[in-house]
Design a protein around this motif. Structure first.
Motif, PDB file in Angstrom:
ATOM      1  N   ALA A   1     -17.899 -38.738   0.655  1.00  0.00           N
ATOM      2  CA  ALA A   1     -18.569 -39.352   2.194  1.00  0.00           C
ATOM      3  C   ALA A   1     -19.949 -40.275   2.558  1.00  0.00           C
ATOM      4  N   ILE A   2     -20.567 -39.779   0.946  1.00  0.00           N
ATOM      5  CA  ILE A   2     -21.564 -41.329   0.894  1.00  0.00           C
ATOM      6  C   ILE A   2     -21.279 -42.181  -0.439  1.00  0.00           C
ATOM      7  N   ASP A   3     -19.783 -42.615  -0.121  1.00  0.00           N
ATOM      8  CA  ASP A   3     -19.694 -43.612  -1.383  1.00  0.00           C
ATOM      9  C   ASP A   3     -19.535 -43.509  -2.495  1.00  0.00           C
ATOM     10  N   GLY A   4     -19.674 -42.855  -2.828  1.00  0.00           N
ATOM     11  CA  GLY A   4     -19.482 -41.796  -4.702  1.00  0.00           C
ATOM     12  C   GLY A   4     -18.445 -42.148  -4.879  1.00  0.00           C
ATOM     13  N   PRO A   5     -18.011 -42.270  -6.284  1.00  0.00           N
ATOM     14  CA  PRO A   5     -16.538 -42.592  -6.833  1.00  0.00           C
ATOM     15  C   PRO A   5     -16.290 -41.519  -7.068  1.00  0.00           C
ATOM     16  N   LEU A   6     -14.015 -41.150  -6.825  1.00  0.00           N
ATOM     17  CA  LEU A   6     -13.926 -40.260  -7.211  1.00  0.00           C
ATOM     18  C   LEU A   6     -13.588 -40.292  -9.115  1.00  0.00           C
ATOM     19  N   VAL A   7     -13.464 -39.137  -8.878  1.00  0.00           N
ATOM     20  CA  VAL A   7     -13.403 -38.865 -10.672  1.00  0.00           C
ATOM     21  C   VAL A   7     -11.978 -37.535 -10.669  1.00  0.00           C
ATOM     22  N   SER A   8     -11.584 -37.616 -11.843  1.00  0.00           N
ATOM     23  CA  SER A   8     -10.237 -36.783 -12.040  1.00  0.00           C
ATOM     24  C   SER A   8     -11.123 -35.251 -13.040  1.00  0.00           C
TER      25      SER A   8
ATOM     26  N   THR B   1     -19.780 -32.658  -9.410  1.00  0.00           N
ATOM     27  CA  THR B   1     -18.509 -31.958 -10.589  1.00  0.00           C
ATOM     28  C   THR B   1     -17.277 -33.435  -9.830  1.00  0.00           C
ATOM     29  N   PRO B   2     -16.551 -33.111 -10.725  1.00  0.00           N
ATOM     30  CA  PRO B   2     -15.184 -34.122 -10.190  1.00  0.00           C
ATOM     31  C   PRO B   2     -14.963 -33.234  -9.497  1.00  0.00           C
ATOM     32  N   ALA B   3     -14.526 -32.432  -9.014  1.00  0.00           N
ATOM     33  CA  ALA B   3     -14.227 -31.416  -8.245  1.00  0.00           C
ATOM     34  C   ALA B   3     -15.010 -31.601  -7.026  1.00  0.00           C
ATOM     35  N   GLY B   4     -16.058 -31.533  -6.855  1.00  0.00           N
ATOM     36  CA  GLY B   4     -17.385 -32.721  -6.451  1.00  0.00           C
ATOM     37  C   GLY B   4     -17.058 -33.775  -5.575  1.00  0.00           C
ATOM     38  N   SER B   5     -16.703 -34.175  -6.570  1.00  0.00           N
ATOM     39  CA  SER B   5     -16.898 -36.136  -6.185  1.00  0.00           C
ATOM     40  C   SER B   5     -16.328 -36.200  -5.239  1.00  0.00           C
ATOM     41  N   HIS B   6     -14.634 -35.443  -4.284  1.00  0.00           N
ATOM     42  CA  HIS B   6     -13.919 -36.106  -3.696  1.00  0.00           C
ATOM     43  C   HIS B   6     -14.290 -35.035  -2.777  1.00  0.00           C
ATOM     44  N   GLY B   7     -15.701 -34.628  -2.276  1.00  0.00           N
ATOM     45  CA  GLY B   7     -16.623 -34.163  -1.135  1.00  0.00           C
ATOM     46  C   GLY B   7     -17.316 -34.637  -0.390  1.00  0.00           C
ATOM     47  N   TYR B   8     -18.686 -34.216   0.038  1.00  0.00           N
ATOM     48  CA  TYR B   8     -19.428 -35.162   0.346  1.00  0.00           C
ATOM     49  C   TYR B   8     -20.726 -36.050  -0.533  1.00  0.00           C
ATOM     50  N   ALA B   9     -20.493 -35.868  -1.776  1.00  0.00           N
ATOM     51  CA  ALA B   9     -20.807 -37.038  -2.472  1.00  0.00           C
ATOM     52  C   ALA B   9     -19.081 -38.128  -2.475  1.00  0.00           C
TER      53      ALA B   9
ATOM     54  N   GLU C   1       2.661 -23.761  -3.987  1.00  0.00           N
ATOM     55  CA  GLU C   1       2.660 -24.126  -2.850  1.00  0.00           C
ATOM     56  C   GLU C   1       1.028 -25.195  -2.356  1.00  0.00           C
ATOM     57  N   SER C   2       0.296 -24.700  -3.860  1.00  0.00           N
ATOM     58  CA  SER C   2      -0.382 -25.454  -3.548  1.00  0.00           C
ATOM     59  C   SER C   2      -0.338 -27.088  -3.028  1.00  0.00           C
ATOM     60  N   ALA C   3      -0.799 -27.446  -2.260  1.00  0.00           N
ATOM     61  CA  ALA C   3      -1.892 -28.533  -1.658  1.00  0.00           C
ATOM     62  C   ALA C   3      -2.234 -29.230  -2.710  1.00  0.00           C
ATOM     63  N   ASP C   4      -2.193 -31.529  -3.096  1.00  0.00           N
ATOM     64  CA  ASP C   4      -2.140 -31.747  -3.321  1.00  0.00           C
ATOM     65  C   ASP C   4      -4.239 -31.656  -3.519  1.00  0.00           C
ATOM     66  N   GLY C   5      -4.966 -31.209  -4.006  1.00  0.00           N
ATOM     67  CA  GLY C   5      -6.479 -31.712  -3.534  1.00  0.00           C
ATOM     68  C   GLY C   5      -7.130 -33.043  -4.214  1.00  0.00           C
ATOM     69  N   ARG C   6      -6.446 -33.668  -5.046  1.00  0.00           N
ATOM     70  CA  ARG C   6      -6.636 -34.861  -5.858  1.00  0.00           C
ATOM     71  C   ARG C   6      -7.709 -34.017  -6.735  1.00  0.00           C
ATOM     72  N   ASP C   7      -7.373 -33.431  -7.505  1.00  0.00           N
ATOM     73  CA  ASP C   7      -8.370 -32.649  -8.544  1.00  0.00           C
ATOM     74  C   ASP C   7      -7.522 -33.144 -10.014  1.00  0.00           C
TER      75      ASP C   7
ATOM     76  N   VAL D   1     -12.058 -35.457 -16.472  1.00  0.00           N
ATOM     77  CA  VAL D   1     -12.835 -36.125 -17.309  1.00  0.00           C
ATOM     78  C   VAL D   1     -14.433 -35.514 -17.391  1.00  0.00           C
ATOM     79  N   GLU D   2     -14.158 -35.337 -17.728  1.00  0.00           N
ATOM     80  CA  GLU D   2     -15.940 -34.670 -18.650  1.00  0.00           C
ATOM     81  C   GLU D   2     -17.425 -35.256 -17.848  1.00  0.00           C
ATOM     82  N   ALA D   3     -17.216 -35.397 -17.144  1.00  0.00           N
ATOM     83  CA  ALA D   3     -18.219 -36.444 -16.529  1.00  0.00           C
ATOM     84  C   ALA D   3     -19.016 -35.560 -15.390  1.00  0.00           C
ATOM     85  N   ILE D   4     -20.726 -36.599 -14.541  1.00  0.00           N
ATOM     86  CA  ILE D   4     -21.363 -36.122 -13.969  1.00  0.00           C
ATOM     87  C   ILE D   4     -21.489 -37.318 -12.676  1.00  0.00           C
ATOM     88  N   VAL D   5     -21.189 -37.106 -10.562  1.00  0.00           N
ATOM     89  CA  VAL D   5     -21.212 -38.083 -10.929  1.00  0.00           C
ATOM     90  C   VAL D   5     -22.780 -37.998 -10.128  1.00  0.00           C
TER      91      VAL D   5
END
Length: 259
Positions: free
Chosen positions: A174-181, A164-172, A253-259, A184-188
């Motif tokens: 780490a293996i050079d996947g693109p980051l998605v806002s 998902t867009p949230a998951g694109s900032h995690g393991y995806a 108080e929320s940190a910027d999680g790049r979501d 955007v209604e998308a799957i990486v």
């Protein structure tokens, strides 16, 4: 996308769900804060917490957030800890974050949840990612990617992850996947350790995506977020589509999680 200013219904309790690996925050740490506004804390597994019909859930760690998303109930969540892809609150600042939410300084942000249909007829929910991977590390299999009956690619790799867009900032990531806002209604879709020197990574609409196992030299398992679900034999596939959302509460108080 953020919604309008929001505050919880203080006639309902505050839920508390914790990952097994997290231990810096306890339900008792929140009791005085919630009692001051006339409510209480309900803690335990997600199913038990949700039976109490909470107005808001404090979820500590990505495993707890995933477990709440898997229940398919729409209760806003305050993410706590280091959670890539979500604007989360530091454990030391949860009391202040709840005070902000109680005061109407919170906004609700919706994050798409993926529903995964398995060959055995199961349905699983993922807020971060869906993975097909060989059960033994560093073993190669062959995978297919299609959407709405149109073949997109076939490749050899250790596995493949759809995020998902949230998951694109995690393991995806780490293996050079693109980051998605999150807007955007998308799957990486990203191969894991592909058996080629050059490979593609795809950003696809989040409906009708299919991952398949094309050969079965080594057992391949399906993982949904951090849960290992079942083995997927050669010739079988899993279907992935967005269905519903996880609502998170964003406060000052929320940190910027790049979501």
């Amino acid at each position: 996308m953020d919604g309008d200013a929001w505050r919880p219904d203080l006639t309902s309790p505050v839920g508390f769900v914790e990952s097994d690996s997290e231990g810096d925050l306890e339900p008792s740490d929140l009791e005085s804060d919630v009692e001051s506004v006339g409510t209480s804390v309900i803690s335990g597994p997600p199913a038990d917490v949700l039976e109490a019909d909470p107005a808001i859930i404090v979820a500590v760690g990505d495993s707890a957030i995933s477990a709440v998303a898997a229940t398919d109930l729409d209760v806003p969540v305050v993410p706590v800890g280091d959670v890539p892809g979500l604007s989360a609150v530091d454990p030391d600042h949860v009391s202040n974050a709840l005070e902000s939410a109680f005061s109407g300084d919170g906004r609700v942000r919706a994050h798409p949840v993926l529903v995964v249909e398995t060959p055995g007829g199961g349905r699983e929910r993922a807020v971060f990612d869906v993975t097909l991977v060989t059960a033994e590390p560093a073993q190669i299999s062959e995978y297919g990617l299609s959407r709405r009956d149109e073949s997109i690619a076939q490749f050899r790799a250790d596995g493949v992850v759809a995020a998902t867009p949230a998951g694109s900032h995690g393991y995806a990531e780490a293996i050079d996947g693109p980051l998605v806002s999150a807007a955007v209604e998308a799957i990486v879709v990203v191969p894991i350790a592909p058996f080629v020197t050059r490979t593609c990574r795809w950003v696809l609409p989040n409906d009708g995506v299919v991952l398949s196992v094309e050969r079965d030299e080594d057992p391949v398992v399906l993982c949904v977020d951090d849960r290992t679900v079942e083995r997927i034999p050669a010739g079988e596939q899993v279907s992935i589509a967005a269905d519903g959302a996880l609502s998170t509460v964003v406060v000052p108080e929320s940190a910027d999680g790049r979501d």
